[in-house]
Design a protein around this motif. Structure first.
Motif, short mmCIF file in Angstrom:
data_model
loop_
_atom_site.label_atom_id
_atom_site.label_comp_id
_atom_site.label_asym_id
_atom_site.label_seq_id
_atom_site.Cartn_x
_atom_site.Cartn_y
_atom_site.Cartn_z
N GLY A 17 0.79 -1.05 0.08
CA GLY A 17 -0.05 -0.02 0.12
C GLY A 17 0.71 1.27 0.11
O GLY A 17 0.40 2.24 -0.44
N ASP A 18 1.89 1.46 0.67
CA ASP A 18 2.69 2.41 0.84
C ASP A 18 3.47 2.67 -0.34
O ASP A 18 3.62 3.70 -0.99
N ARG A 19 3.71 1.53 -1.20
CA ARG A 19 4.66 1.47 -2.56
C ARG A 19 3.53 2.19 -3.39
O ARG A 19 3.96 2.91 -4.42
N ILE A 20 2.47 1.58 -3.67
CA ILE A 20 1.46 2.37 -4.46
C ILE A 20 1.10 3.67 -4.21
O ILE A 20 1.16 4.46 -5.08
N ASP A 21 0.92 4.03 -2.85
CA ASP A 21 0.84 5.49 -2.47
C ASP A 21 1.97 6.33 -3.08
O ASP A 21 1.86 7.41 -3.74
N ASP A 22 3.16 5.93 -2.88
CA ASP A 22 4.44 6.60 -3.42
C ASP A 22 4.74 6.81 -4.76
O ASP A 22 4.64 7.64 -5.37
N TRP A 23 4.14 5.73 -5.44
CA TRP A 23 4.07 5.61 -7.00
C TRP A 23 3.12 6.64 -7.33
O TRP A 23 3.27 7.45 -8.34
N ARG A 24 2.00 6.57 -6.68
CA ARG A 24 0.72 7.55 -7.06
C ARG A 24 1.28 8.99 -6.96
O ARG A 24 1.20 10.09 -7.86
N PHE A 25 1.52 9.28 -5.82
CA PHE A 25 2.26 10.64 -5.66
C PHE A 25 3.18 11.06 -6.57
O PHE A 25 3.19 12.35 -7.04
N GLY A 26 4.36 10.17 -6.87
CA GLY A 26 5.50 10.48 -7.45
C GLY A 26 5.08 10.75 -9.15
O GLY A 26 5.65 11.57 -9.78
N ASN A 27 3.89 10.19 -9.46
CA ASN A 27 3.47 10.30 -10.80
C ASN A 27 2.18 11.18 -10.85
O ASN A 27 1.52 11.62 -11.81
N ARG A 28 1.77 12.03 -9.95
CA ARG A 28 1.01 13.03 -9.63
C ARG A 28 -0.45 12.53 -10.22
O ARG A 28 -0.98 13.12 -11.05
N ILE A 29 -0.75 11.22 -9.62
CA ILE A 29 -2.02 10.87 -10.03
C ILE A 29 -3.04 11.12 -9.11
O ILE A 29 -2.84 10.83 -7.75
#
Length: 56
Positions: free
Chosen positions: A18-30
């Motif tokens: 879940g943390d990895r998904i959130d980090d990826w989402r924020f990093g890709n501005r989704i």
């Protein structure tokens, strides 16, 4: 006009994923989690299909 059917999936993930998904989402501005998961799933399927095609 025809409406597209929407299928809903409920999933549970561990805190690390879940943390990895959130980090990826924020990093890709989704903007939202649902869109991030759609992108991740779509890219994952495309990658797996390309790998399978390359093995043939």
């Amino acid at each position: 006009m025809t409406e597209k059917k929407v299928r809903r999936f409920n999933i549970a993930v561990g805190e690390d994923l879940g943390d990895r998904i959130d980090d990826w989402r924020f990093g890709n501005r989704i903007g939202n989690l649902a869109e991030a998961l759609r992108v991740i799933i779509r890219k994952g399927i495309e990658t797996l299909e390309a790998e399978q095609s390359a093995q043939k």
